[in-house]
Design an enzyme around this catalytic site. Structure first.
Site, PDB file in Angstrom:
ATOM      1  N   ARG A  49       0.842  -1.190   0.000  1.00 21.33           N
ATOM      2  CA  ARG A  49       0.000   0.000   0.000  1.00 21.33           C
ATOM      3  C   ARG A  49       0.882   1.247   0.000  1.00 21.33           C
ATOM      4  NH1 ARG A  49       1.758   1.773   3.936  1.00 21.33           N
ATOM      5  NH2 ARG A  49       0.593   3.681   3.600  1.00 21.33           N
ATOM      6  N   GLY A  50       0.231   2.413  -0.167  1.00 25.09           N
ATOM      7  CA  GLY A  50       0.999   3.645  -0.317  1.00 25.09           C
ATOM      8  C   GLY A  50       1.214   3.851  -1.805  1.00 25.09           C
ATOM      9  N   ARG A  93      -7.283  -0.722  -7.427  1.00 25.01           N
ATOM     10  CA  ARG A  93      -7.583   0.444  -6.564  1.00 25.01           C
ATOM     11  C   ARG A  93      -7.654   1.678  -7.465  1.00 25.01           C
ATOM     12  NH1 ARG A  93      -4.343   1.215  -1.063  1.00 25.01           N
ATOM     13  NH2 ARG A  93      -6.302   2.187  -0.443  1.00 25.01           N
ATOM     14  N   GLN A 202      -3.036   2.747   9.640  1.00 28.73           N
ATOM     15  CA  GLN A 202      -1.709   2.773   9.010  1.00 28.73           C
ATOM     16  C   GLN A 202      -0.707   3.578   9.836  1.00 28.73           C
ATOM     17  OE1 GLN A 202      -4.592   3.090   7.381  1.00 28.73           O
ATOM     18  NE2 GLN A 202      -4.468   2.452   5.250  1.00 28.73           N
ATOM     19  N   ASP A 243      -1.839  10.726  -2.691  1.00 29.36           N
ATOM     20  CA  ASP A 243      -2.176   9.666  -3.654  1.00 29.36           C
ATOM     21  C   ASP A 243      -2.379  10.207  -5.055  1.00 29.36           C
ATOM     22  OD1 ASP A 243      -3.018   8.504  -0.883  1.00 29.36           O
ATOM     23  OD2 ASP A 243      -2.724   6.828  -2.277  1.00 29.36           O
ATOM     24  N   ASN A 253      -5.395  12.323  -0.332  1.00 35.30           N
ATOM     25  CA  ASN A 253      -4.567  11.495   0.559  1.00 35.30           C
ATOM     26  C   ASN A 253      -5.510  10.769   1.511  1.00 35.30           C
ATOM     27  OD1 ASN A 253      -1.907  10.626   1.448  1.00 35.30           O
ATOM     28  ND2 ASN A 253      -2.273  11.802   3.303  1.00 35.30           N
ATOM     29  N   LYS A 254      -4.960   9.978   2.373  1.00 36.88           N
ATOM     30  CA  LYS A 254      -5.758   9.154   3.294  1.00 36.88           C
ATOM     31  C   LYS A 254      -6.853   9.964   3.983  1.00 36.88           C
ATOM     32  CE  LYS A 254      -5.615   5.672   3.857  1.00 36.88           C
ATOM     33  NZ  LYS A 254      -6.550   4.834   3.066  1.00 36.88           N
TER      34      LYS A 254
HETATM   35  O1  MRU Z   1      -4.807   3.157   1.743  1.00 38.17           O
HETATM   36  P1  MRU Z   1      -3.325   3.376   1.769  1.00 38.17           P
HETATM   37  O2  MRU Z   1      -2.683   2.834   2.991  1.00 38.17           O
HETATM   38  O3  MRU Z   1      -2.673   2.903   0.490  1.00 38.17           O
HETATM   39  O4  MRU Z   1      -3.176   4.954   1.800  1.00 38.17           O
HETATM   40  C1  MRU Z   1      -1.888   5.498   1.747  1.00 38.17           C
HETATM   41  C2  MRU Z   1      -1.851   6.969   1.844  1.00 38.17           C
HETATM   42  O5  MRU Z   1      -2.852   7.643   1.869  1.00 38.17           O
HETATM   43  C3  MRU Z   1      -0.496   7.608   1.793  1.00 38.17           C
HETATM   44  O6  MRU Z   1      -0.456   8.762   2.564  1.00 38.17           O
HETATM   45  C4  MRU Z   1      -0.165   7.978   0.341  1.00 38.17           C
HETATM   46  O7  MRU Z   1      -0.351   6.872  -0.513  1.00 38.17           O
HETATM   47  C5  MRU Z   1       1.208   8.499   0.186  1.00 38.17           C
HETATM   48  S1  MRU Z   1       2.421   7.237   0.373  1.00 38.17           S
HETATM   49  C6  MRU Z   1       3.947   7.917   0.105  1.00 38.17           C
END
Ligand code: MRU
Length: 352
Positions: A49-50, A93, A202, A243, A253-254
């Site tokens: 993830r990320g 995703r 996370q 993202d 972002n998250k």
């Molecule tokens: O759902 P996730 O865990 O993939 O979400 C990740 C995030 O929102 C991160 O902040 C983003 O991908 C940046 S990672 C360098």
């Protein structure tokens, strides 16, 4: 400082090896990903993830999808299978643009080689080489983000971050955490307050894990404590990852990032977004065009196997939100720090 190997390619085993992040922080398990279906699942259930890490996963995933196609296949048929495999993986995703960016890059490489009438083994080899290139570029981009962000942190003792935009979200140093790691390499420890980041934690499970392992001081807080932490003057800046970033600077972002940005503005605390070039999507004008993933209601009502809401309750579970550009003090990127006005300055930096 020893680094966690978030995602790598094993040429010995001809598989992608990644840390299964659903098991953190209790177990550090490396998984061999051998098929495109396994990679789809790894991305979907957040084993990997990320944004940058799922980009790399996507590139290797396409290779895994075509490597066993017979070398006797006609090139046109090979390309048509390749297209289908790429579309399938891209449906894992929707929000992080890095996934589509990386898949697109390996596809362009393969199609260029096909147009040059190269053999199927040569096309496969070229595709894998491109995926490896993406992996190594990511390592360099993260280091650059770390170096470019460092001057902003000169007087900063503590930051707050949301979700995980560290080494476990990329191939190595991370984005939001990269300047923190580079400062630590130079002997300066910056304290990190990590929002636990509901619903999948996370921040608590992953950011806290990697920072603790690296010997960087970290304090986990519940998401609803960020205002108090800011009001008490415990943090001097916020740094988050992204993202997808639109041409006007609106940033997905998250989920919860938007709220943190509003709080930072109220408390006069700079709010930085750290991201590599691959996260900028200048083909879209604003955050309104960013597709936001919605995930299973069980993540909220029965997180980690414990029922915490009544059975049958209605749930809203968007995985990301969009922070309007007006809340962002600057972007920390591999191409330098980009300040407002974003519409002009992002174009200048990324549309050369
Ligand atoms: O759902 P996730 O865990 O993939 O979400 C990740 C995030 O929102 C991160 O902040 C983003 O991908 C940046 S990672 C360098």
């Amino acid at each position: 400082m020893s680094r966690l190997k978030t995602i790598e390619w094993s040429s010995k085993k001809d598989v992608c090896v990644l840390i299964d992040q659903t098991q953190l922080p209790l177990k550090l398990i490396y998984k061999n990903i051998k098929t495109i279906e396994e990679m789809f699942d790894a991305i979907k259930v957040l084993k990997v993830r990320g944004a940058p890490a799922i980009g790399i996963a996507g590139a290797f995933g396409v290779y895994l999808g075509i490597r066993n196609i017979s070398n006797q296949t006609k090139t046109s048929e090979f390309v048509s299978i390749l297209n289908k495999k790429a579309d399938y993986l891209a449906s894992s995703r929707p929000t992080a643009v890095n996934l589509f960016w990386a898949i697109n890059r390996v596809m362009i490489k393969a199609k260029t080689l096909a147009d040059l009438n190269l053999s199927i083994p040569e096309i496969k080899k070229g595709l894998l080489e491109e995926a490896l290139k993406i992996l190594y570029e990511d390592k360099r981009m993260c280091r650059k983000i770390g170096e470019n962000g460092l001057p902003l942190l000169k007087k900063i003792k503590a930051i707050l971050t949301h979700c995980n935009a560290g080494g476990l979200a990329t191939s190595e140093l991370g984005t939001a955490l990269a300047p923190i790691y580079v400062a630590a390499e130079q002997g300066r420890l910056i304290h990190v307050f990590a929002d636990e980041t509901r619903p999948l934690l996370q921040g608590a499970r992953i950011t806290a894990f990697e920072l603790q392992k690296a010997g960087i001081p970290v304090t986990v807080i519940c998401d609803n404590m960020a205002a108090t932490v800011m009001a008490r003057g415990l943090v001097d800046a916020v740094i988050v990852g992204a993202d997808r970033i639109a041409a006007n600077g609106d940033t997905a972002n998250k989920i919860g990032t938007y709220g943190v940005a509003v709080l930072a503005k109220t408390h006069n605390i700079p709010f930085y977004v750290a991201a590599p070039a691959s996260t900028f999507d200048l083909s879209i004008k604003s955050g309104k065009e960013i597709p936001i993933e919605e995930r299973n209601s069980e993540e909220i009502t029965c997180g980690f196997g414990k029922q915490t809401a009544p059975y049958g309750i209605k749930v809203f579970n968007p995985a990301f939100d969009v922070t309007p550009a007006k809340y962002i003090s600057a972007f920390i990127t591999d191409r330098g720090v980009i300040a407002p006005p974003f519409l002009q300055n992002l174009k200048k930096a990324f549309l050369k």
